[in-house]
Design a protein around this motif. Structure first.
Motif, PDB file in Angstrom:
ATOM      1  N   LEU A 142     -33.293  34.160  50.486  1.00  0.00           N
ATOM      2  CA  LEU A 142     -33.280  32.919  49.714  1.00  0.00           C
ATOM      3  C   LEU A 142     -33.968  33.053  48.357  1.00  0.00           C
ATOM      4  CD1 LEU A 142     -33.760  30.077  52.337  1.00  0.00           C
ATOM      5  CD2 LEU A 142     -31.718  30.735  51.073  1.00  0.00           C
ATOM      6  N   LEU A 143     -34.934  33.943  48.225  1.00  0.00           N
ATOM      7  CA  LEU A 143     -35.573  34.106  46.918  1.00  0.00           C
ATOM      8  C   LEU A 143     -34.593  34.695  45.911  1.00  0.00           C
ATOM      9  CD1 LEU A 143     -39.251  35.214  47.632  1.00  0.00           C
ATOM     10  CD2 LEU A 143     -38.275  32.932  47.340  1.00  0.00           C
ATOM     11  N   ASP A 144     -33.776  35.631  46.366  1.00  0.00           N
ATOM     12  CA  ASP A 144     -32.735  36.166  45.474  1.00  0.00           C
ATOM     13  C   ASP A 144     -31.737  35.072  45.111  1.00  0.00           C
ATOM     14  OD1 ASP A 144     -33.801  38.708  45.427  1.00  0.00           O
ATOM     15  OD2 ASP A 144     -32.605  39.413  47.120  1.00  0.00           O
ATOM     16  N   GLU A 145     -31.410  34.222  46.077  1.00  0.00           N
ATOM     17  CA  GLU A 145     -30.470  33.130  45.817  1.00  0.00           C
ATOM     18  C   GLU A 145     -31.038  32.151  44.789  1.00  0.00           C
ATOM     19  OE1 GLU A 145     -26.669  31.560  46.513  1.00  0.00           O
ATOM     20  OE2 GLU A 145     -27.598  33.407  47.245  1.00  0.00           O
ATOM     21  N   VAL A 146     -32.309  31.822  44.941  1.00  0.00           N
ATOM     22  CA  VAL A 146     -32.958  30.910  43.992  1.00  0.00           C
ATOM     23  C   VAL A 146     -32.979  31.526  42.594  1.00  0.00           C
ATOM     24  CG1 VAL A 146     -35.187  29.897  43.339  1.00  0.00           C
ATOM     25  CG2 VAL A 146     -34.368  29.694  45.687  1.00  0.00           C
ATOM     26  N   ARG A 147     -33.326  32.803  42.523  1.00  0.00           N
ATOM     27  CA  ARG A 147     -33.395  33.466  41.215  1.00  0.00           C
ATOM     28  C   ARG A 147     -32.010  33.521  40.555  1.00  0.00           C
ATOM     29  NH1 ARG A 147     -35.014  37.750  42.943  1.00  0.00           N
ATOM     30  NH2 ARG A 147     -37.262  37.536  42.745  1.00  0.00           N
ATOM     31  N   ASN A 148     -31.002  33.811  41.336  1.00  0.00           N
ATOM     32  CA  ASN A 148     -29.659  33.980  40.777  1.00  0.00           C
ATOM     33  C   ASN A 148     -28.979  32.658  40.455  1.00  0.00           C
ATOM     34  OD1 ASN A 148     -29.870  36.764  41.001  1.00  0.00           O
ATOM     35  ND2 ASN A 148     -28.961  36.807  43.042  1.00  0.00           N
ATOM     36  N   GLU A 149     -29.316  31.593  41.190  1.00  0.00           N
ATOM     37  CA  GLU A 149     -28.642  30.313  40.993  1.00  0.00           C
ATOM     38  C   GLU A 149     -29.469  29.348  40.149  1.00  0.00           C
ATOM     39  OE1 GLU A 149     -25.589  29.479  41.884  1.00  0.00           O
ATOM     40  OE2 GLU A 149     -25.237  31.458  42.739  1.00  0.00           O
ATOM     41  N   LYS A 153     -26.935  22.287  33.621  1.00  0.00           N
ATOM     42  CA  LYS A 153     -26.411  22.466  34.964  1.00  0.00           C
ATOM     43  C   LYS A 153     -27.204  21.591  35.921  1.00  0.00           C
ATOM     44  CE  LYS A 153     -25.822  26.540  36.491  1.00  0.00           C
ATOM     45  NZ  LYS A 153     -26.174  27.907  36.914  1.00  0.00           N
ATOM     46  N   PRO A 154     -26.682  21.312  37.117  1.00  0.00           N
ATOM     47  CA  PRO A 154     -27.474  20.583  38.106  1.00  0.00           C
ATOM     48  C   PRO A 154     -28.800  21.306  38.362  1.00  0.00           C
ATOM     49  CG  PRO A 154     -25.184  20.686  38.798  1.00  0.00           C
ATOM     50  CD  PRO A 154     -25.308  21.573  37.586  1.00  0.00           C
ATOM     51  N   PRO A 155     -29.887  20.563  38.543  1.00  0.00           N
ATOM     52  CA  PRO A 155     -31.222  21.178  38.656  1.00  0.00           C
ATOM     53  C   PRO A 155     -31.564  21.657  40.056  1.00  0.00           C
ATOM     54  CG  PRO A 155     -31.434  18.799  38.717  1.00  0.00           C
ATOM     55  CD  PRO A 155     -29.959  19.084  38.542  1.00  0.00           C
ATOM     56  N   PHE A 156     -30.572  22.161  40.796  1.00  0.00           N
ATOM     57  CA  PHE A 156     -30.834  22.573  42.170  1.00  0.00           C
ATOM     58  C   PHE A 156     -29.768  23.566  42.608  1.00  0.00           C
ATOM     59  CE2 PHE A 156     -27.668  19.329  42.504  1.00  0.00           C
ATOM     60  CZ  PHE A 156     -26.900  19.669  43.604  1.00  0.00           C
ATOM     61  N   CYS A 157     -30.025  24.225  43.735  1.00  0.00           N
ATOM     62  CA  CYS A 157     -29.008  25.006  44.436  1.00  0.00           C
ATOM     63  C   CYS A 157     -29.151  24.721  45.917  1.00  0.00           C
ATOM     64  CB  CYS A 157     -29.137  26.504  44.131  1.00  0.00           C
ATOM     65  SG  CYS A 157     -30.711  27.268  44.599  1.00  0.00           S
ATOM     66  N   GLN A 158     -28.068  24.838  46.656  1.00  0.00           N
ATOM     67  CA  GLN A 158     -28.082  24.476  48.070  1.00  0.00           C
ATOM     68  C   GLN A 158     -27.097  25.339  48.830  1.00  0.00           C
ATOM     69  OE1 GLN A 158     -26.701  20.424  48.384  1.00  0.00           O
ATOM     70  NE2 GLN A 158     -24.591  20.972  47.933  1.00  0.00           N
ATOM     71  N   GLY A 159     -27.240  25.325  50.159  1.00  0.00           N
ATOM     72  CA  GLY A 159     -26.295  26.081  50.966  1.00  0.00           C
ATOM     73  C   GLY A 159     -26.805  26.303  52.366  1.00  0.00           C
TER      74      GLY A 159
END
Length: 482
Positions: free
Chosen positions: A117-124, A32-38
């Motif tokens: 954002l920590l939950d977002e990082v963990r989940n994505e 998968k892409p090595p990042f998440c954004q939003g």
């Protein structure tokens, strides 16, 4: 004696069926892409930043800052340096930006954890493999201001601990054009020639093909949003989180001011028993995990695949920070398995499910002036800095100092080695190994500290057809229960 041509990529197996099977397994490793954004919504009307180096701090609201206020913030910053071979370097041809250390600024009513954002990082970002249930934390690092003409060429973020796995960049809604963040990673299946370790982060025509992703903060929603009742100030910040070993750069800012705060992302150091696993939401299985599991299982069920058993060596995509000392790195390397990234984590998870014995190691490549290239698997980082002349070959030194395993030696000489193994190599990107010099990053956001990035491989032992599992399960029976 003529110098031999260096064979940079290990030779594939001669058996066409096995070669086809291994290629199928390799193709099933989908990343998968090595990042998440939003965008992260804010629950406050103001996003206040206090900044200054002396007794008189200034105040600025980053949700509606004027150009004059942003210019003053930029003028307060120090010139940003970068790390080059363990030294902090100031060079505006490579990086032109301003920075404030975390002691010189404070954000009011904002933290990554508070806005979710920590939950977002963990989940994505950590959804793959074994780390999705891990506790993580964000450590404030720096504030950066990129004004007109500012940029930062390709680099990776400096590792500060073996627990560091990523970076989180918060981009505030200040008006600017340009300044996009570009992330790059070696393209899957690329056949480009290998680069030397010191060239890994350089942006030149000799680099291997790379996948590329762009996070353009100037294209984020404007400073106002339309609600049902009225027009109100936008209350959101942009964010991008990515693995810290991923190459990235900031393209030149054409106008305005790009203001960011960066956090380093770490796993919490804790025992498995201390985790509150009961509060975790069950995750869905990522598609790339299911693809790899199904393909590997089909091979293990096939009696023509390694019918008498064998060893697979998976070369991981990502690099991982390890302490420089041999003793410390040996212990840290054992723990890396629970903190693998992306597709690396998928491989480890599936291998464990199939009860296959696995061991992490570091592969060194010994390229002598004369003779054959030798690949050696070590269970630790071996300090080699400053040792340019050897009384013995690198492979001999590694075998002596850390009981290393020589991989795929010439069968005529295999008996000369105390430890050797015939392995089948599995990798999805150009072959890159640790060489006879310690692996230092070429360009980073700070001088190297006590840790450096290393390429890690996993040696997996597969049993014979019909009895594939190789993990030895210790018996819990007592003489009374037998």
């Amino acid at each position: 004696m003529a110098r031999r041509t260096v064979q940079y990529e290990p030779l594939p197996p001669s058996d066409p069926l096995l070669r086809q099977q291994l290629n199928g397994l390799r193709s099933a490793i989908v990343r998968k892409p090595p990042f998440c954004q939003g965008l992260a919504p804010l629950s406050v009307d103001d996003l206040v930043l206090f900044y200054g180096k002396g007794p008189n701090a200034r105040r600025i609201n980053l949700l509606n800052a004027s150009n004059e206020e942003l210019q003053h913030l930029a003028e307060t910053c120090d010139p940003a340096t970068f790390g080059l071979d363990q030294q902090d370097v100031y060079d505006e041809t490579y990086r032109k930006a301003g920075k404030l250390d975390r002691t010189d600024f404070a954000l009011v009513d904002f933290s990554p954890d508070a806005v979710g954002l920590l939950d977002e990082v963990r989940n994505e970002l950590l959804i793959e493999g074994l780390a999705q249930s891990a506790r993580i934390r964000a450590e404030l690092y720096k504030l950066n201001v990129y004004g007109p003409g500012s940029f930062f060429k390709a680099h990776v973020d400096t590792p500060r601990s073996e627990l560091m796995f990523g970076s989180l960049v918060i981009v505030f809604p200040t008006s600017h054009e340009g300044g996009a963040l570009v992330l790059r990673q070696d393209k899957e299946g690329s056949n480009a020639s290998e680069k030397k370790p010191s060239e890994d982060m350089k942006d030149d025509s000799g680099a291997s093909e790379k996948d590329e992703w762009t996070f353009d903060s100037s294209a984020l929603p404007s400073s106002v949003v339309q609600t049902e009742s009225a027009v109100s100030p936008a209350r959101a910040v942009g964010y991008v989180a990515f693995y810290s070993d991923v190459e990235h750069e900031v393209l030149p800012v054409r106008s305005g001011y790009r203001v960011t705060v960066t956090y380093n992302l770490f796993y919490e150091r804790e025992s498995t028993s201390s985790r509150d696993n009961g509060s975790l939401v069950p995750r869905s299985v990522p598609m790339n995990e299911q693809t790899f599991r199904n393909t590997f299982k089909a091979l293990l069920d096939d009696p023509t695949f390694l019918p008498t058993g064998g060893k697979l060596l998976f070369t991981f995509l990502h690099q991982y920070p390890l302490p420089k000392g041999a003793k410390e790195s040996k212990a840290a390397l054992k723990d890396v398995g629970s903190r693998l990234k992306g597709s690396d984590a998928v491989i480890m998870k599936v291998v464990q499910e199939f009860e296959l014995q696995a061991k992490l190691g570091i592969v060194y490549r010994d390229v002598p002036e004369y003779g054959d290239v030798t690949y050696v698997l070590c269970d630790r980082v071996v300090p080699l800095e400053g040792r340019e002349v050897w009384r013995e070959s690198l492979s001999d030194h590694l075998q002596e100092c850390c009981k290393a395993t020589v991989l795929n030696p010439d069968p005529r000489w295999a008996a000369l080695y105390e430890r050797s193994a015939q392995v089948h190599w599995i990798a999805t990107t150009p072959w890159q190994f640790n060489s006879n010099k310690e692996t230092f990053m070429a360009h980073g956001n700070e001088a190297t500290l006590s840790h450096t990035y290393w390429r890690i491989s996993m040696l997996v032992r597969v049993g014979a057809a019909g009895s594939r599992a190789t993990v030895v399960v210790k018996s819990t029976e007592t003489p009374e229960t037998k």
